[in-house]
Design a protein around this motif. Structure first.
Motif, short mmCIF file in Angstrom:
data_model
loop_
_atom_site.label_atom_id
_atom_site.label_comp_id
_atom_site.label_asym_id
_atom_site.label_seq_id
_atom_site.Cartn_x
_atom_site.Cartn_y
_atom_site.Cartn_z
N GLN A 81 0.82 -1.22 0.00
CA GLN A 81 0.00 0.00 0.00
C GLN A 81 0.85 1.27 0.00
OE1 GLN A 81 -0.59 -2.74 1.73
NE2 GLN A 81 -2.58 -3.33 0.89
N VAL A 82 2.00 1.23 0.68
CA VAL A 82 2.87 2.40 0.71
C VAL A 82 3.47 2.66 -0.67
CG1 VAL A 82 5.04 3.32 1.63
CG2 VAL A 82 3.40 2.22 3.16
N HIS A 83 3.91 1.59 -1.32
CA HIS A 83 4.48 1.75 -2.66
C HIS A 83 3.42 2.23 -3.65
CE1 HIS A 83 8.35 0.18 -1.55
NE2 HIS A 83 7.78 -0.87 -1.00
N MET A 84 2.20 1.71 -3.53
CA MET A 84 1.12 2.15 -4.43
C MET A 84 0.75 3.61 -4.16
SD MET A 84 -1.34 -1.18 -5.03
CE MET A 84 -1.38 -1.84 -3.38
N MET A 85 0.71 3.98 -2.89
CA MET A 85 0.39 5.37 -2.54
C MET A 85 1.41 6.32 -3.14
SD MET A 85 0.34 7.10 1.25
CE MET A 85 2.12 6.86 1.43
N GLN A 86 2.69 6.01 -2.95
CA GLN A 86 3.74 6.91 -3.44
C GLN A 86 3.83 6.89 -4.96
OE1 GLN A 86 7.05 5.34 -1.19
NE2 GLN A 86 6.68 6.70 0.53
N LEU A 87 3.68 5.71 -5.55
CA LEU A 87 3.73 5.61 -7.01
C LEU A 87 2.56 6.36 -7.63
CD1 LEU A 87 4.96 4.39 -9.60
CD2 LEU A 87 3.53 2.36 -9.21
N GLY A 88 1.36 6.19 -7.08
CA GLY A 88 0.19 6.90 -7.61
C GLY A 88 0.35 8.41 -7.49
N ARG A 89 0.91 8.86 -6.37
CA ARG A 89 1.15 10.30 -6.18
C ARG A 89 2.12 10.82 -7.22
NH1 ARG A 89 4.90 11.08 -1.33
NH2 ARG A 89 6.28 10.25 -2.96
N ASN A 90 3.24 10.09 -7.41
CA ASN A 90 4.25 10.54 -8.36
C ASN A 90 3.71 10.58 -9.77
OD1 ASN A 90 5.97 10.60 -6.18
ND2 ASN A 90 7.07 8.73 -6.72
N LEU A 91 3.03 9.51 -10.17
CA LEU A 91 2.52 9.44 -11.54
C LEU A 91 1.46 10.49 -11.80
CD1 LEU A 91 2.26 5.56 -11.98
CD2 LEU A 91 3.98 7.09 -12.96
N SER A 92 0.58 10.69 -10.84
CA SER A 92 -0.48 11.70 -11.01
C SER A 92 0.12 13.07 -11.23
CB SER A 92 -1.39 11.69 -9.78
OG SER A 92 -2.38 12.69 -9.88
N ARG A 93 1.09 13.43 -10.40
CA ARG A 93 1.71 14.75 -10.51
C ARG A 93 2.49 14.91 -11.81
NH1 ARG A 93 4.43 14.75 -5.92
NH2 ARG A 93 6.30 13.83 -6.87
N GLU A 94 3.29 13.88 -12.14
CA GLU A 94 4.16 13.98 -13.31
C GLU A 94 3.35 14.01 -14.61
OE1 GLU A 94 6.73 10.67 -12.80
OE2 GLU A 94 7.66 11.50 -10.99
N ILE A 95 2.33 13.16 -14.69
CA ILE A 95 1.51 13.13 -15.91
C ILE A 95 0.72 14.42 -16.05
CG2 ILE A 95 -0.42 11.97 -17.05
CD1 ILE A 95 0.67 9.33 -15.89
N HIS A 96 0.19 14.91 -14.94
CA HIS A 96 -0.55 16.18 -14.99
C HIS A 96 0.35 17.31 -15.46
CE1 HIS A 96 -2.03 19.98 -13.10
NE2 HIS A 96 -3.18 19.55 -13.60
N GLU A 97 1.56 17.38 -14.92
CA GLU A 97 2.48 18.45 -15.32
C GLU A 97 2.87 18.33 -16.78
OE1 GLU A 97 5.70 18.10 -12.61
OE2 GLU A 97 4.63 19.04 -10.92
N ARG A 98 3.07 17.12 -17.24
CA ARG A 98 3.45 16.93 -18.64
C ARG A 98 2.33 17.35 -19.58
NH1 ARG A 98 4.24 11.55 -18.92
NH2 ARG A 98 2.44 11.09 -20.18
N LEU A 99 1.09 17.00 -19.24
CA LEU A 99 -0.04 17.38 -20.10
C LEU A 99 -0.28 18.88 -20.06
CD1 LEU A 99 -2.55 14.47 -19.37
CD2 LEU A 99 -1.05 14.76 -21.35
N ASN A 100 -0.04 19.48 -18.90
CA ASN A 100 -0.22 20.93 -18.80
C ASN A 100 0.84 21.68 -19.63
OD1 ASN A 100 -2.47 21.11 -17.28
ND2 ASN A 100 -1.44 21.70 -15.37
#
Length: 412
Positions: A388-407
């Motif tokens: 759960q910790v790895h999924m939480m951190q991975l989801g956070r990182n991916l959400s932020r990085e993908i959002h920034e890239r699309l923006n």
């Protein structure tokens, strides 16, 4: 991305395959018998015998990345991966090659963060396989999956540090040959930056105040002769020179240690799953039920096919993470390391569970390696951070990085 074995890896892999066939698999029953006879925390005589053979064969300390020129045999993470997979097929085999946890992670810590005196006193005998070590971070009274929670107190008193706290599931701490603990605690609990509150100390085994309370069991196994101890540190006093790197650097060291540790766990776990698949296939072809081999049953065929797919997916993802670590360092590979730490243990649990089912009652007995293998795979879902910790951190990182890239306009 090139995952072809280098000439040196092909040579080492062949030597390792031969060694496993000649010295490891034939001695599995002998290992268990020797561990059960006498002091369970004394490594069996077989271990010293096999270590000498491994060293002579040049199969020694293969784990340390080639960035540590002074101590390393020169392999990259990518080159080490197929070798670790082979060792992982038998749970005690990595120690024969001095490639076992927690010693591998502790050696990396000492190689990367230790000073010359600390390396001379502890790293050299560890690299020589003369002693064992333990890494004391996890605590029973708090969620240690968040390393900033660690509450063990480390207080400076003149030329010493004084340690008070309780740890548990400290792998290797029961072993009679463990000589050094790397202990994480708080030197500055009031620091506004929670990542600078922790430090790490080298605590020699046998220091007054260090108490081994009990070996913790894992699904009923005590995992002798290594064990996973509960420890108490009661006013344990060590010299200030035993501090690693500096006060407030403990979290930094922990992060540097756990990246390689996680990928090594995954490499070995893939080997365990691959062996379970092979046993599954042999069982399916040789076991007769309802007048025909199990392999004639569609559900058995599907179990084999699905297991092979899942193993290969996890293997390729692990190799990609290893390659990324080699190219850009552990931090650059953090998302891939999180992915494999989620994928590989869950895959192994599923594959081994299918193998158990196809073996029937024998699968949960002491007559196959599968029951122990399942407990190992299931435990790895918690080791070095739960899913759960790895999924939480991975989801956070991916959400932020993908959002920034699309923006930024990259919508391709």
């Amino acid at each position: 991305m090139d995952f072809e074995y280098s000439p040196r890896v092909r040579e080492l892999r062949k030597s390792l395959l031969d060694f496993m066939d000649e010295h490891i698999y034939p001695n599995e029953a002998r290992w268990e018998a020797q561990v059960a006879d006498g002091d369970r925390w004394e490594p069996p005589g077989l271990l010293a015998e096999l270590k000498e053979k491994a060293r002579t064969a040049g199969l020694w300390n293969l784990f340390l990345p080639d960035t540590y020129d002074r101590f390393s045999p020169g392999l990259t993470n990518l080159e080490y991966a197929p070798l670790a997979e082979l060792m992982g097929r038998v749970y005690w085999a990595p120690e024969v090659f001095n490639c076992n946890a927690p010693d591998t992670g502790n050696m990396e810590v000492l190689a990367k963060y230790g000073n010359e005196a600390q390396q001379r006193q502890w790293l050299t005998p560890l690299m020589n396989g003369e002693i064992r070590s333990a890494f004391a971070m996890t605590e029973p009274e708090l969620a240690s999956s968040d390393a900033t929670n660690v509450a063990t107190s480390i207080v400076r008193d003149g030329d010493d540090y004084v340690i008070n706290g309780r740890k548990w599931f400290i792998s290797g701490a029961c072993n009679n040959h463990t000589r050094i603990y790397i202990v994480m605690g708080k030197t500055d609990p009031g620091n506004a930056n929670k990542y600078l509150q922790q430090s790490m100390l080298l605590v020699p085994a046998g220091t007054p105040g260090v108490q081994v309370v009990r070996p913790m069991q894992v699904f009923g196994y005590d995992d002798a002769p290594e064990g996973h101890a509960e420890l108490i540190f009661d006013n344990v006093r060590v010299p200030a020179d035993n501090l690693l790197l500096g006060e407030g650097r403990g979290f930094e060291i922990a992060q540097g240690r756990l990246g390689p540790g996680r990928i090594h766990h995954c490499m070995r776990t893939i080997g365990l799953a691959q062996r379970a698949l092979e046993k599954m296939c042999v069982r399916a072809e040789t076991r007769i039920a309802f007048g025909q081999p199990l392999s004639k049953q569609q559900s058995v065929r599907e179990a084999i096919a699905l297991s092979a797919c899942e193993i290969e997916q996890a293997r390729l993802l692990t190799l990609k993470a290893a390659a990324k670590m080699d190219q850009g360092g552990n931090k650059a590979a953090k998302d891939l390391i999180a992915m494999i730490k989620i994928v590989a243990p869950n895959m192994a649990c599923a594959v081994i569970d299918r193998a158990i089912q196809i073996h029937g009652a024998a699968g949960v007995s002491q007559d196959t390696f599968l029951a122990r293998a399942y407990t190992i795979a299931r435990s790895i879902r918690l080791a070095d951070g739960p899913d759960q910790v790895h999924m939480m951190q991975l989801g956070r990182n991916l959400s932020r990085e993908i959002h920034e890239r699309l923006n930024d306009g990259d919508n391709a």
